[in-house]
Write a protein that holds these residues in place. Structure first.
Motif, PDB file in Angstrom:
ATOM      1  N   LEU A  25       0.823  -1.209   0.000  1.00  0.00           N
ATOM      2  CA  LEU A  25       0.000   0.000   0.000  1.00  0.00           C
ATOM      3  C   LEU A  25       0.855   1.257   0.000  1.00  0.00           C
ATOM      4  N   HIS A  26       1.979   1.229   0.697  1.00  0.00           N
ATOM      5  CA  HIS A  26       2.880   2.389   0.688  1.00  0.00           C
ATOM      6  C   HIS A  26       3.476   2.600  -0.706  1.00  0.00           C
ATOM      7  N   ILE A  27       3.867   1.522  -1.366  1.00  0.00           N
ATOM      8  CA  ILE A  27       4.436   1.643  -2.707  1.00  0.00           C
ATOM      9  C   ILE A  27       3.394   2.200  -3.679  1.00  0.00           C
ATOM     10  N   LEU A  28       2.143   1.709  -3.595  1.00  0.00           N
ATOM     11  CA  LEU A  28       1.091   2.216  -4.482  1.00  0.00           C
ATOM     12  C   LEU A  28       0.851   3.701  -4.246  1.00  0.00           C
ATOM     13  N   GLU A  29       0.896   4.115  -2.988  1.00  0.00           N
ATOM     14  CA  GLU A  29       0.666   5.530  -2.677  1.00  0.00           C
ATOM     15  C   GLU A  29       1.760   6.395  -3.282  1.00  0.00           C
ATOM     16  N   ALA A  30       3.013   5.961  -3.151  1.00  0.00           N
ATOM     17  CA  ALA A  30       4.124   6.742  -3.686  1.00  0.00           C
ATOM     18  C   ALA A  30       4.080   6.786  -5.218  1.00  0.00           C
ATOM     19  N   LEU A  31       3.787   5.647  -5.846  1.00  0.00           N
ATOM     20  CA  LEU A  31       3.720   5.605  -7.308  1.00  0.00           C
ATOM     21  C   LEU A  31       2.559   6.448  -7.838  1.00  0.00           C
ATOM     22  N   SER A  32       1.443   6.461  -7.108  1.00  0.00           N
ATOM     23  CA  SER A  32       0.270   7.213  -7.561  1.00  0.00           C
ATOM     24  C   SER A  32       0.543   8.711  -7.596  1.00  0.00           C
ATOM     25  N   ARG A  33       1.416   9.185  -6.726  1.00  0.00           N
ATOM     26  CA  ARG A  33       1.769  10.607  -6.751  1.00  0.00           C
ATOM     27  C   ARG A  33       2.670  10.942  -7.932  1.00  0.00           C
ATOM     28  N   ARG A  34       3.440   9.958  -8.393  1.00  0.00           N
ATOM     29  CA  ARG A  34       4.351  10.180  -9.522  1.00  0.00           C
ATOM     30  C   ARG A  34       3.690   9.876 -10.864  1.00  0.00           C
ATOM     31  N   HIS A  35       2.743   8.941 -10.859  1.00  0.00           N
ATOM     32  CA  HIS A  35       2.093   8.515 -12.105  1.00  0.00           C
ATOM     33  C   HIS A  35       0.574   8.600 -11.905  1.00  0.00           C
ATOM     34  N   LEU A  36       0.018   9.755 -12.156  1.00  0.00           N
ATOM     35  CA  LEU A  36      -1.386  10.001 -11.842  1.00  0.00           C
ATOM     36  C   LEU A  36      -2.339   9.154 -12.671  1.00  0.00           C
ATOM     37  N   ASN A  37      -1.901   8.709 -13.851  1.00  0.00           N
ATOM     38  CA  ASN A  37      -2.810   7.965 -14.725  1.00  0.00           C
ATOM     39  C   ASN A  37      -2.633   6.454 -14.632  1.00  0.00           C
ATOM     40  N   TRP A  38      -1.785   5.974 -13.748  1.00  0.00           N
ATOM     41  CA  TRP A  38      -1.622   4.529 -13.599  1.00  0.00           C
ATOM     42  C   TRP A  38      -2.863   3.918 -12.966  1.00  0.00           C
ATOM     43  N   VAL A  39      -3.292   2.804 -13.505  1.00  0.00           N
ATOM     44  CA  VAL A  39      -4.424   2.052 -12.948  1.00  0.00           C
ATOM     45  C   VAL A  39      -3.890   0.701 -12.496  1.00  0.00           C
ATOM     46  N   TYR A  40      -4.091   0.385 -11.243  1.00  0.00           N
ATOM     47  CA  TYR A  40      -3.535  -0.849 -10.681  1.00  0.00           C
ATOM     48  C   TYR A  40      -4.511  -2.005 -10.877  1.00  0.00           C
ATOM     49  N   ALA A  41      -3.944  -3.175 -11.070  1.00  0.00           N
ATOM     50  CA  ALA A  41      -4.748  -4.357 -11.391  1.00  0.00           C
ATOM     51  C   ALA A  41      -4.263  -5.533 -10.561  1.00  0.00           C
ATOM     52  N   GLY A  42      -4.942  -6.669 -10.727  1.00  0.00           N
ATOM     53  CA  GLY A  42      -4.506  -7.911 -10.110  1.00  0.00           C
ATOM     54  C   GLY A  42      -4.298  -7.803  -8.608  1.00  0.00           C
ATOM     55  N   LEU A  43      -3.168  -8.337  -8.144  1.00  0.00           N
ATOM     56  CA  LEU A  43      -2.883  -8.369  -6.712  1.00  0.00           C
ATOM     57  C   LEU A  43      -2.707  -6.973  -6.130  1.00  0.00           C
ATOM     58  N   SER A  44      -2.189  -6.031  -6.925  1.00  0.00           N
ATOM     59  CA  SER A  44      -2.050  -4.656  -6.437  1.00  0.00           C
ATOM     60  C   SER A  44      -3.420  -4.044  -6.160  1.00  0.00           C
ATOM     61  N   ALA A  45      -4.377  -4.254  -7.062  1.00  0.00           N
ATOM     62  CA  ALA A  45      -5.739  -3.755  -6.845  1.00  0.00           C
ATOM     63  C   ALA A  45      -6.384  -4.456  -5.656  1.00  0.00           C
ATOM     64  N   ALA A  46      -6.146  -5.765  -5.521  1.00  0.00           N
ATOM     65  CA  ALA A  46      -6.710  -6.513  -4.394  1.00  0.00           C
ATOM     66  C   ALA A  46      -6.203  -5.977  -3.069  1.00  0.00           C
ATOM     67  N   ALA A  47      -4.919  -5.583  -3.021  1.00  0.00           N
ATOM     68  CA  ALA A  47      -4.365  -5.008  -1.794  1.00  0.00           C
ATOM     69  C   ALA A  47      -5.022  -3.679  -1.473  1.00  0.00           C
ATOM     70  N   ALA A  48      -5.199  -2.831  -2.496  1.00  0.00           N
ATOM     71  CA  ALA A  48      -5.831  -1.532  -2.277  1.00  0.00           C
ATOM     72  C   ALA A  48      -7.265  -1.687  -1.781  1.00  0.00           C
ATOM     73  N   MET A  49      -7.984  -2.701  -2.288  1.00  0.00           N
ATOM     74  CA  MET A  49      -9.369  -2.948  -1.884  1.00  0.00           C
ATOM     75  C   MET A  49      -9.464  -3.686  -0.556  1.00  0.00           C
ATOM     76  N   ASN A  50      -8.321  -4.114  -0.020  1.00  0.00           N
ATOM     77  CA  ASN A  50      -8.272  -4.865   1.235  1.00  0.00           C
ATOM     78  C   ASN A  50      -9.024  -6.186   1.136  1.00  0.00           C
ATOM     79  N   LEU A  51      -8.928  -6.837  -0.034  1.00  0.00           N
ATOM     80  CA  LEU A  51      -9.454  -8.187  -0.153  1.00  0.00           C
ATOM     81  C   LEU A  51      -8.557  -9.130   0.638  1.00  0.00           C
ATOM     82  N   GLU A  52      -9.102 -10.212   1.104  1.00  0.00           N
ATOM     83  CA  GLU A  52      -8.352 -11.083   2.006  1.00  0.00           C
ATOM     84  C   GLU A  52      -7.625 -12.177   1.240  1.00  0.00           C
ATOM     85  N   TYR A  53      -6.341 -12.317   1.513  1.00  0.00           N
ATOM     86  CA  TYR A  53      -5.515 -13.358   0.912  1.00  0.00           C
ATOM     87  C   TYR A  53      -4.262 -13.512   1.763  1.00  0.00           C
ATOM     88  N   THR A  54      -3.538 -14.597   1.548  1.00  0.00           N
ATOM     89  CA  THR A  54      -2.328 -14.839   2.322  1.00  0.00           C
ATOM     90  C   THR A  54      -1.209 -13.927   1.832  1.00  0.00           C
TER      91      THR A  54
END
Length: 295
Positions: A25-54
């Motif tokens: 989540l910290h990495i996504l936050e830092a990247l989002s400030r540098r790349h405003l148009n990036w859209v995260y997918a897959g496991l990165s999106a799942a982490a942002a949504m706080n979906l549950e996984y190991t």
């Protein structure tokens, strides 16, 4: 200082105390400030949504970013492109310390489809359970996303078949997925039993099976936090926690339960450990293999 991603730095003492999902989540936050148009997918999106996984899924340290028509191809070593032909994205907000972070992600339905096609059933079932429990999406939306993916979506339909919003946490989902993959019958979830000696006293269990020969088998998933986390032990010592557990088990036996099985996270992730406990309890089997279950 350490650099978890190219151009991103953090104090080592602070970084080392974070769990794998918090680091993502910290990495996504830092990247989002540098790349405003990036859209995260897959496991990165799942982490942002706080979906549950190991957290073991996060060991590759990859950041999953949408690529597709009109979007820049991401070729950085730590960035994995995920091709998405549509532009249906959403804004996800999460809290880091005292800061609310906003990032762009694929929709919950598309995120589940991408993860289902990339990772094993037993570690993705928790994502489906938690998404349905929180009403982030539904089966119809997930099936619609399958129509947009040029891939065999058999794993997605298998997960939809077994997904259950009644699952209360990722540990229970992992336990249930493991026993399904091991060929055991699908249990009933969150069944409540009432003490015959005290109608005001009831106990809700994680999993239960009712067998053809009249037995009732209960499986309780006991995460290790139950024994060490003060918020869950209510400041009781381990001996008292174990004593309370036996009292609950005795109540279940009075309520008609034949056998009570307890499983920990270590039992679930250790090959054969959960299987041995369930076999000893004579839990019904379907003799299924991972891709073809019987009703």
């Amino acid at each position: 200082m350490i650099s978890p991603y190219r151009g991103i730095y953090a104090e080592a003492a602070y970084w080392n105390q974070l769990n794998p999902k918090q680091r993502t989540l910290h990495i996504l936050e830092a990247l989002s400030r540098r790349h405003l148009n990036w859209v995260y997918a897959g496991l990165s999106a799942a982490a942002a949504m706080n979906l549950e996984y190991t957290w073991t899924l996060l060991k590759d340290d990859a950041v999953y970013v949408v690529s597709g028509p009109g979007r820049q191809a991401h070729t950085r070593a730590q960035t994995t492109p995920v091709f998405v032909s549509s532009d249906r994205f959403c804004t996800v907000r999460y809290v880091l310390g005292e800061t609310t972070v906003s990032v762009l992600t694929t929709t919950p339905a598309r995120t589940l489809v991408d993860c289902a096609l990339r990772y094993p059933f037993r570690v993705v079932l928790g994502m489906f359970d938690s998404a349905l429990r929180r009403r982030l999406t539904d089966a119809d939306a997930i099936i619609d996303e399958c129509d947009r993916v040029r891939a065999d979506c058999g794993p997605v339909f298998r997960l939809l078949h077994y997904a259950d919003a009644r699952s209360e946490n990722g540990g229970e989902s992992l336990c249930r997925a493991t026993l399904i993959d091991s060929g055991f019958a699908v249990p009933e979830l969150q069944r409540e039993f009432t003490d015959p000696d005290n109608a005001w006293h009831s106990r809700r269990v994680d999993f239960v099976w009712h067998t053809d020969d009249g037995r009732t088998i209960v499986l309780e998933y006991d995460g290790m936090r139950k024994y060490v986390d003060p918020s869950m032990t209510k400041r009781r010592d381990i001996q008292q926690v174990v004593s309370d557990e036996k009292t609950r088990d005795d109540m279940l036996l009075r309520a008609g339960v034949t056998t009570v099985v307890h499983a920990t996270y270590d039992d679930v992730v250790t090959p054969g450990a959960l299987w041995s406990k369930l076999m000893d309890a004579r839990v019904p089997r379907t003799d299924a293999i991972p891709f073809y279950e019987h009703e």
